[in-house]
Design an enzyme around this catalytic site. Structure first.
Site, short mmCIF file in Angstrom:
data_model
loop_
_atom_site.label_atom_id
_atom_site.label_comp_id
_atom_site.label_asym_id
_atom_site.label_seq_id
_atom_site.Cartn_x
_atom_site.Cartn_y
_atom_site.Cartn_z
CE LYS A 141 59.06 61.19 5.21
NZ LYS A 141 60.04 60.76 6.20
CE1 TYR A 179 61.77 62.03 10.15
CE2 TYR A 179 60.85 60.48 11.73
CZ TYR A 179 60.70 61.54 10.86
OH TYR A 179 59.46 62.12 10.72
CG ASP A 191 65.17 54.78 8.01
OD1 ASP A 191 64.88 54.84 6.80
OD2 ASP A 191 64.60 55.48 8.87
NE ARG A 226 44.28 43.09 14.59
CZ ARG A 226 44.03 41.89 15.11
NH1 ARG A 226 44.93 40.92 15.03
NH2 ARG A 226 42.86 41.64 15.70
C1 LIG Z 1 59.98 60.33 7.60
C2 LIG Z 1 60.98 59.38 8.10
C3 LIG Z 1 60.65 58.40 9.05
C4 LIG Z 1 59.28 58.32 9.69
O1 LIG Z 1 58.31 57.91 8.76
P1 LIG Z 1 56.76 58.35 8.81
O2 LIG Z 1 56.21 57.74 7.56
O3 LIG Z 1 56.72 59.84 8.82
O4 LIG Z 1 56.17 57.77 10.05
C5 LIG Z 1 61.64 57.50 9.42
N1 LIG Z 1 62.88 57.57 8.91
C6 LIG Z 1 63.23 58.50 8.00
C7 LIG Z 1 64.63 58.52 7.48
C8 LIG Z 1 62.30 59.44 7.57
O5 LIG Z 1 62.67 60.37 6.68
#
Ligand SMILES: *Cc1c(COP(=O)(O)O)cnc(C)c1O
Length: 377
Positions: free
Chosen positions: A195, A98, A170, A46
């Site tokens: 993504k 998001y 983000d 961890r």
């Molecule tokens: C998908 C997404 C998240 C969340 O991420 P996960 O991997 O699904 O937990 C956060 N911010 C944006 C812009 C996203 O597209």
């Protein structure tokens, strides 16, 4: 100075220091032998794992930050970042952040006394007037989902600095290949690496990069204390994805531009949201801070029925949530990702009933265009 595609392949650890393996080995160990009490390179899985650490060094390198951290999902990464703060602290968020982030702040962290205000961060005056005595951070997405709104990173970072607030970005939609927020003054950059960074719809993960060592120590403390770490197998998958990020983003850029132009000219399409269009209100700001426009386009057709018929007729656009993978995806945000927002509020935000979102993939663009053409008929 390495160029961008070279850095994706040779940045970070690049190869296994012990064997020379050009693909970093997957170390499934949960614990590591100590050479004497307290004398070790790795202690416990961890706290640190060599495969995860190779990924963490790589993402820090490509975002231009001091340290990187890998988490079990984007939401786990965001959770860890919010945990740097305390009860009574106030955050300013981009209003169309998001949905999962909105839920986290309004239904989980609200219980722990973290306060939030959602503002249109494209409007800097609104950001300034939302700042309170207890404000500690500004959290932005640019471009946003699904309307691809653009926030000026340089301007927002100067507001943050003036008021001694942390700027958190983000960067999921742009990826570090096109946009490096730390260079514009961000303190913390985070990703849903599920993504574009992973890029193949085969791993759920989150990444964080911080601008300085001090923040690095704080994030490592939270990561180790709360334990939402990414496993070694998924860390390896992510490194594999990142190697081709550049070539994928370049190709996606070409496909997306062609599709945006096709949609603008199509009589059944009303509005097109894509920062690469000169008519997009954030076009010039985005061009200043990013080298590409990304693979996301939203557009409106006349009605919900038309949107539903479109997504049922397409062959190469898979009807699914998520984005940023090799395969093109399509969704109807008001009925899917944004269904939990009341209709009135949705319309206020510009998310109309006939809104369709596509994440453009790597198929031949001629096939994608032909597919959209037949489905829009
Ligand atoms: C998908 C997404 C998240 C969340 O991420 P996960 O991997 O699904 O937990 C956060 N911010 C944006 C812009 C996203 O597209």
């Amino acid at each position: 100075m390495m160029k961008k595609k070279t850095r994706l392949i040779h940045g970070g650890v690049s190869r296994d220091p012990h064997t020379g393996a050009v693909s970093i080995p997957v170390h499934h160990a949960s614990t590591f032998k100590q050479n004497g009490v307290g004398n070790f390179e790795y202690e416990y899985g961890r706290t640190g794992n060599p495969t995860r650490e190779a990924l963490e060094k790589l993402i820090a390198d490509i975002e231009g930050g001091a340290r990187g951290f890998a988490f079990a999902s984007g939401m786990a990464a965001i959770t860890a970042i919010v945990q740097l703060f305390s009860k009574g602290d106030h955050f300013i968020f981009t209003d169309d952040v998001y949905g999962g982030t909105f839920r986290l702040m309004t239904r989980v962290f609200n219980k722990f006394g973290i306060e939030v205000t959602f503002v249109d961060t494209t409007d800097l005056d609104k950001v300034k007037s939302a700042i309170r005595k207890n404000t500690k951070a500004i959290y932005v997405e640019t471009p946003t989902n699904p309307l691809l709104k653009i926030t000026d990173l340089k301007m927002i970072s100067s507001i943050a600095k003036e008021h001694q607030l942390k700027l958190i970005v983000d960067n999921t939609f742009s990826t570090p290949y096109w946009q490096a927020p730390i260079a514009f003054g961000a303190d913390i950059v985070l990703h849903s690496a599920t993504k574009y960074l992973g890029g193949h719809s085969d791993v759920v993960s989150g990444l964080v990069v911080v601008a300085n060592e001090e923040l690095g120590e704080e994030v490592h403390f939270i990561q180790n204390s709360t334990g939402g770490v990414l496993g070694p197998q998924d860390s390896w998958l992510l490194m594999k994805g990142i190697k081709t990020l550049g070539i994928r983003m370049e190709e996606i850029e070409l496909n997306t531009k062609a599709i945006a132009e096709f949609l603008v000219d199509h009589p059944a399409v009303e509005k097109v949201f894509y920062p690469g269009l000169e008519s997009h209100p954030g076009h010039s700001v985005h061009k200043k801070q990013a080298a590409g426009f990304g693979g996301m386009i939203s557009f409106t057709v006349k009605s919900e029925e038309k949107a539903l018929s479109l997504v049922n007729k397409v062959k190469y656009f898979t009807l699914a949530e998520s984005l940023g993978a090799v395969e093109s995806l399509i969704s109807v945000p008001p009925l899917m990702t944004h269904a939990s927002i009341p209709r009135e509020r949705r319309i206020e935000l510009g998310i109309e009933d006939g809104l369709v979102r596509v994440s453009v993939g790597l198929e031949d663009v001629e096939d994608l265009l032909e597919d959209l053409e037949q489905a829009l008929e």
